[in-house]
Motif scaffolding. Structure first.
Motif, mmCIF file in Angstrom:
data_model
loop_
_atom_site.group_PDB
_atom_site.id
_atom_site.type_symbol
_atom_site.label_atom_id
_atom_site.label_comp_id
_atom_site.label_asym_id
_atom_site.label_seq_id
_atom_site.Cartn_x
_atom_site.Cartn_y
_atom_site.Cartn_z
ATOM 1 N N GLY A 141 -1.479 -21.056 19.011
ATOM 2 C CA GLY A 141 -1.694 -21.912 17.850
ATOM 3 C C GLY A 141 -2.374 -21.207 16.699
ATOM 4 N N THR A 142 -2.556 -19.897 16.795
ATOM 5 C CA THR A 142 -3.185 -19.122 15.718
ATOM 6 C C THR A 142 -2.167 -18.836 14.622
ATOM 7 O OG1 THR A 142 -4.716 -18.080 17.261
ATOM 8 C CG2 THR A 142 -4.401 -17.001 15.130
ATOM 9 N N ALA A 143 -2.556 -19.106 13.387
ATOM 10 C CA ALA A 143 -1.703 -18.825 12.234
ATOM 11 C C ALA A 143 -2.023 -17.443 11.691
ATOM 12 C CB ALA A 143 -1.910 -19.881 11.157
ATOM 13 N N LYS A 144 -0.977 -16.667 11.418
ATOM 14 C CA LYS A 144 -1.147 -15.310 10.896
ATOM 15 C C LYS A 144 -0.238 -15.103 9.693
ATOM 16 C CE LYS A 144 -2.360 -12.925 15.230
ATOM 17 N NZ LYS A 144 -3.405 -11.966 14.843
ATOM 18 N N ILE A 145 -0.794 -14.542 8.629
ATOM 19 C CA ILE A 145 -0.011 -14.227 7.429
ATOM 20 C C ILE A 145 0.772 -12.946 7.679
ATOM 21 C CG2 ILE A 145 -0.139 -13.606 4.987
ATOM 22 C CD1 ILE A 145 -2.721 -15.231 4.821
ATOM 23 N N ILE A 146 2.047 -12.943 7.331
ATOM 24 C CA ILE A 146 2.882 -11.756 7.488
ATOM 25 C C ILE A 146 3.528 -11.416 6.149
ATOM 26 C CG2 ILE A 146 3.346 -12.267 9.915
ATOM 27 C CD1 ILE A 146 6.140 -13.250 9.023
ATOM 28 N N ASP A 147 4.223 -10.301 6.112
ATOM 29 C CA ASP A 147 5.023 -9.851 4.966
ATOM 30 C C ASP A 147 4.175 -9.664 3.711
ATOM 31 O OD1 ASP A 147 6.913 -9.180 3.102
ATOM 32 O OD2 ASP A 147 8.339 -10.718 3.712
ATOM 33 N N PHE A 148 3.793 -8.406 3.456
ATOM 34 C CA PHE A 148 2.969 -8.086 2.294
ATOM 35 C C PHE A 148 3.788 -7.442 1.176
ATOM 36 C CE2 PHE A 148 0.010 -7.028 6.028
ATOM 37 C CZ PHE A 148 -0.213 -8.368 6.276
ATOM 38 N N GLY A 149 5.084 -7.687 1.185
ATOM 39 C CA GLY A 149 5.957 -7.030 0.214
ATOM 40 C C GLY A 149 5.718 -7.425 -1.229
ATOM 41 N N SER A 150 5.088 -8.569 -1.456
ATOM 42 C CA SER A 150 4.810 -9.006 -2.831
ATOM 43 C C SER A 150 3.329 -8.881 -3.177
ATOM 44 C CB SER A 150 5.256 -10.463 -3.020
ATOM 45 O OG SER A 150 6.648 -10.588 -2.897
ATOM 46 N N ALA A 151 2.543 -8.320 -2.270
ATOM 47 C CA ALA A 151 1.090 -8.265 -2.485
ATOM 48 C C ALA A 151 0.732 -7.389 -3.674
ATOM 49 C CB ALA A 151 0.390 -7.753 -1.231
ATOM 50 N N SER A 152 -0.354 -7.770 -4.322
ATOM 51 C CA SER A 152 -0.866 -7.028 -5.475
ATOM 52 C C SER A 152 -2.265 -6.525 -5.139
ATOM 53 C CB SER A 152 -0.914 -7.945 -6.703
ATOM 54 O OG SER A 152 -1.569 -7.326 -7.783
ATOM 55 N N VAL A 153 -2.523 -5.254 -5.439
ATOM 56 C CA VAL A 153 -3.806 -4.624 -5.123
ATOM 57 C C VAL A 153 -4.415 -4.084 -6.411
ATOM 58 C CG1 VAL A 153 -4.982 -2.904 -3.711
ATOM 59 C CG2 VAL A 153 -2.857 -3.956 -2.892
ATOM 60 N N ALA A 154 -5.610 -4.554 -6.739
ATOM 61 C CA ALA A 154 -6.231 -4.157 -8.007
ATOM 62 C C ALA A 154 -6.381 -2.647 -8.112
ATOM 63 C CB ALA A 154 -7.598 -4.834 -8.152
ATOM 64 N N GLY A 155 -6.865 -2.012 -7.047
ATOM 65 C CA GLY A 155 -7.086 -0.572 -7.095
ATOM 66 C C GLY A 155 -5.811 0.221 -7.265
ATOM 67 N N VAL A 156 -4.691 -0.288 -6.743
ATOM 68 C CA VAL A 156 -3.418 0.414 -6.862
ATOM 69 C C VAL A 156 -2.768 0.125 -8.201
ATOM 70 C CG1 VAL A 156 -1.103 0.619 -5.881
ATOM 71 C CG2 VAL A 156 -3.085 0.496 -4.381
ATOM 72 N N ARG A 157 -2.972 -1.072 -8.750
ATOM 73 C CA ARG A 157 -2.413 -1.372 -10.069
ATOM 74 C C ARG A 157 -2.938 -0.403 -11.114
ATOM 75 N NH1 ARG A 157 -3.548 -6.782 -8.852
ATOM 76 N NH2 ARG A 157 -5.267 -6.772 -10.342
ATOM 77 N N GLU A 158 -4.171 0.110 -10.909
ATOM 78 C CA GLU A 158 -4.711 1.078 -11.861
ATOM 79 C C GLU A 158 -3.926 2.383 -11.835
ATOM 80 O OE1 GLU A 158 -9.377 -0.319 -11.698
ATOM 81 O OE2 GLU A 158 -8.653 1.225 -10.339
ATOM 82 N N MET A 159 -3.385 2.725 -10.660
ATOM 83 C CA MET A 159 -2.562 3.931 -10.558
ATOM 84 C C MET A 159 -1.125 3.668 -10.945
ATOM 85 S SD MET A 159 -3.744 5.761 -7.048
ATOM 86 C CE MET A 159 -3.322 4.349 -6.042
ATOM 87 N N ALA A 160 -0.626 2.490 -10.602
ATOM 88 C CA ALA A 160 0.777 2.147 -10.833
ATOM 89 C C ALA A 160 0.837 0.741 -11.396
ATOM 90 C CB ALA A 160 1.573 2.242 -9.535
ATOM 91 N N PRO A 161 0.661 0.580 -12.717
ATOM 92 C CA PRO A 161 0.596 -0.751 -13.307
ATOM 93 C C PRO A 161 1.805 -1.614 -13.029
ATOM 94 C CG PRO A 161 -0.091 0.935 -14.885
ATOM 95 C CD PRO A 161 0.474 1.656 -13.692
ATOM 96 N N SER A 162 2.927 -1.027 -12.693
ATOM 97 C CA SER A 162 4.121 -1.830 -12.433
ATOM 98 C C SER A 162 4.068 -2.499 -11.077
ATOM 99 C CB SER A 162 5.374 -0.951 -12.509
ATOM 100 O OG SER A 162 5.333 0.050 -11.509
ATOM 101 N N ALA A 163 3.211 -1.979 -10.173
ATOM 102 C CA ALA A 163 3.147 -2.554 -8.833
ATOM 103 C C ALA A 163 2.678 -3.991 -8.899
ATOM 104 C CB ALA A 163 2.201 -1.736 -7.947
ATOM 105 N N GLY A 164 3.380 -4.870 -8.243
ATOM 106 C CA GLY A 164 2.977 -6.267 -8.214
ATOM 107 C C GLY A 164 3.593 -7.117 -9.301
ATOM 108 N N ASP A 165 4.497 -6.544 -10.118
ATOM 109 C CA ASP A 165 5.093 -7.310 -11.198
ATOM 110 C C ASP A 165 6.418 -7.955 -10.816
ATOM 111 O OD1 ASP A 165 3.000 -6.547 -12.723
ATOM 112 O OD2 ASP A 165 4.042 -4.916 -13.735
#
Length: 580
Positions: free
Chosen positions: A410-434
């Protein structure tokens, strides 16, 4: 643009005409992949002459900044990382000040000023408090100039008298100036204490740069020039030149597997890299998910392979590789865990724990709508998973029934991070997460601001969680299928929330109100964090009670008139007392 960031740094400090040097400075340029993830850091701190312990404050501020910054999560943005480090440092300095002579006279406490710079990708992040200074140096003969990038926090009470308005260690609360500067190859910056920047001009800086064999020598010449011009303070200067910049897509972080080939479509019983494919779990035009056996451990795992049809799409590959990077940094029983093995890989793929169960979408199809307690339980578990994302300045951005697994316990788990946005990575790759919000399934749960082209926030994930709660309780969507079609603010203002109670009158009004707030079209009207939303799902919040609570005369007429009578009686007593 090259494939790496390269800097030249020169620095020098001198006590000058004082017996003790209360300035402190430092810099650190880490190796890859840390250079891509966190960047290079420089800092100059300046003590105050009235304090015998100010040199300790300066050294502590710089040392803590250079050491602790690299200990912060690499998912955090530079701003968050530095501000938390400086806030902690300020708290320590302030505590020391309160325990010594500075408790009654701040000018004798553990106090210093600080200017710090982090250079990451092709952006400089500046942090400043006090009267040190950061300048951009435009050196070129007659066009030489110093462009101040910080403003001194000093208040002048007369032409010869001033005091610091802001500094580390003075107050429990620290206010830090922050700005970013876009970099270009060849940019030159100077960080300096007031013993230098108040006594040298642009022409003298250009002269030192021209005469010095390197930036260290130029820094020494600048200190000597400031002394010759009459500086009576400690003198510290740092010079940093950007020799080359790193291409956004060149970070080792996002390319550690990019050179590997895409895998073929695996067949049952095929083996590779120590895994044996058991069966296909799911397939789509974007990826394939397999149940596999780890031959070394004997444990079942899930292997996600990218679609070979998208092998020529670099943005897709980048997002695919980011999924493992994200999974390795989140620790939560409500987020799918990665399986980390050091075996060499033959292909691009991701390995995660195998969750024996079903998606929430399938769970709802099999069992129908859950009761309120069951729905709140699932929403609460998903909220805990989202909280793990948000603490690391990550957004999931694709919460929907297909991306939540319910295991056999009965434990719920979040899967699939393909659309996730990461602040630290957006600084390197601003297009990530758009990208990633035009898919049919995701669009019905995506926050309306995405369809205006705006970036997501924590409140965007809360919107999706609110839609999830609404769907579980009603089997419907709060705005039907209108959200993806409303792509202007005018169109979104016309959207009307359909109360959950219209679908199921048994839903308490205050639960309906909590969901309505979570899925508000205006992000500013939603809950601030997932915990607030979960709290409101379990008990009526104060705003709801104030809005719906009947007046006292309606709830208890007897109590109302008793109160009125008591007030009148007290007024009569006061009036009689005054007449005497």
């Amino acid at each position: 643009m090259t494939d790496r960031l390269t800097l030249s740094i020169g620095q020098h400090t001198d006590a000058g005409r004082k017996a003790v040097n209360q300035d402190f400075h430092g810099s650190h340029v880490p190796r890859e992949p840390l250079l891509s993830v966190k960047g290079a850091a420089l800092a100059v701190a300046d003590g105050i002459g009235s304090s015998d312990v100010s040199h300790i404050a300066s050294e502590t501020a710089v040392a803590a900044f250079l050491e602790d910054y690299y200990c912060t999560s690499d998912a955090w943005s530079v701003k968050t990382s530095v501000e938390r480090v400086l806030a902690a440092t300020n708290s320590w300095l302030y505590a020391q000040t309160q325990q010594g002579q500075g408790r009654y006279d701040k000018d004798r406490g553990y106090v210093c000023t600080l200017s710090a710079m982090v250079i990451k990708s092709n952006t400089a992040y500046l942090f400043h408090v006090g009267d040190t200074r950061i300048c951009r140096v435009h050196a070129g003969g007659h066009t030489a100039a110093l462009e101040p990038l910080t403003v001194e926090h000093r208040v002048w009470v007369s032409p010869g008298q001033s005091y610091l308005a802001r500094a580390l260690g003075v107050d429990a609360h620290l206010e830090i100036d922050y700005r970013t500067v876009t970099l270009h190859a060849g940019d030159l910056f100077m960080l300096a204490s007031d013993g230098v920047h108040e006594y040298v001009n642009a022409a003298e800086v250009h002269e030192a740069l021209s005469a010095g064999a390197n930036l260290d020598e130029a820094a020494r010449l600048l200190v000597a020039r400031a002394l010759a011009n009459g500086s009576a303070d400690n003198l510290t200067v740092q010079l940093v030149r950007v020799e080359s910049l790193q291409a956004h897509e060149a970070g080792e972080l996002l390319q550690q597997m990019a050179e590997l080939p895409f895998p073929p479509q695996f067949e049952p019983r095929s083996e590779f890299d120590g895994y044996r494919i058991m069966r296909t779990l799911h397939g789509s035009s974007r990826s394939h998910l397999y149940l596999a056996l780890d031959l070394a451990s004997g444990e079942p795992v899930a292997i996600k392979a990218p679609s070979i049809d998208l092998r020529d799409d670099p943005a897709y590959l980048e997002r695919f590789l980011m999924e493992e990077w994200i999974a390795r940094r989140i620790v939560s029983p409500h987020v799918c865990e990665p399986v980390v093995h050091e075996r060499p890989r033959s292909y691009v793929y991701l390995v995660t724990e195998y969750i024996e169960g079903m998606t929430l979408a399938q769970w709802l199809r099999d069992r129908g709508r859950p009761d309120l307690d069951a729905a709140r339980d699932i929403v609460g578990q998903v909220a805990k998973g989202l909280r793990a994302f948000h603490r690391l300045e990550m957004l999931h951005q694709d919460i929907r029934p297909e991306n939540v697994m319910i295991d056999r316990t009965g434990t719920a788990k979040i899967i699939d991070f393909g659309s996730a946005s990461v602040a630290g990575v957006r600084e390197m790759a601003p297009s990530a997460g758009d990208e990633g919000f035009t898919l049919t399934g995701a669009a019905l749960y995506a926050a309306p601001e995405y369809f205006l082209g705006e970036p997501g926030t924590v409140r965007s994930d809360i919107f999706s969680l609110g839609v999830l709660a609404y769907h579980m309780l009603t089997g419907q969507l709060p705005y039907g299928v209108q959200i993806p079609q409303a792509k202007t603010r005018a169109a979104q203002r016309k959207l009307v929330y359909t109360p959950a109670r219209e679908h199921d009158p048994a839903i308490p009004a205050w639960v309906d109100a909590a969901i309505e707030k979570a899925v508000a079209i205006d992000p500013g009207k939603r809950h601030e964090d997932v915990d607030e939303f979960v709290f409101d799902l379990h008990r009526p919040n104060r705003a709801f009670l104030d809005r719906t609570r009947p007046a006292l005369i309606e709830r208890s007429p007897l109590a109302f008139w008793k109160g009125v009578s008591f007030v009148l009686l007290m007024a009569l007593v006061v009036d009689l007392a005054l007449r005497r």
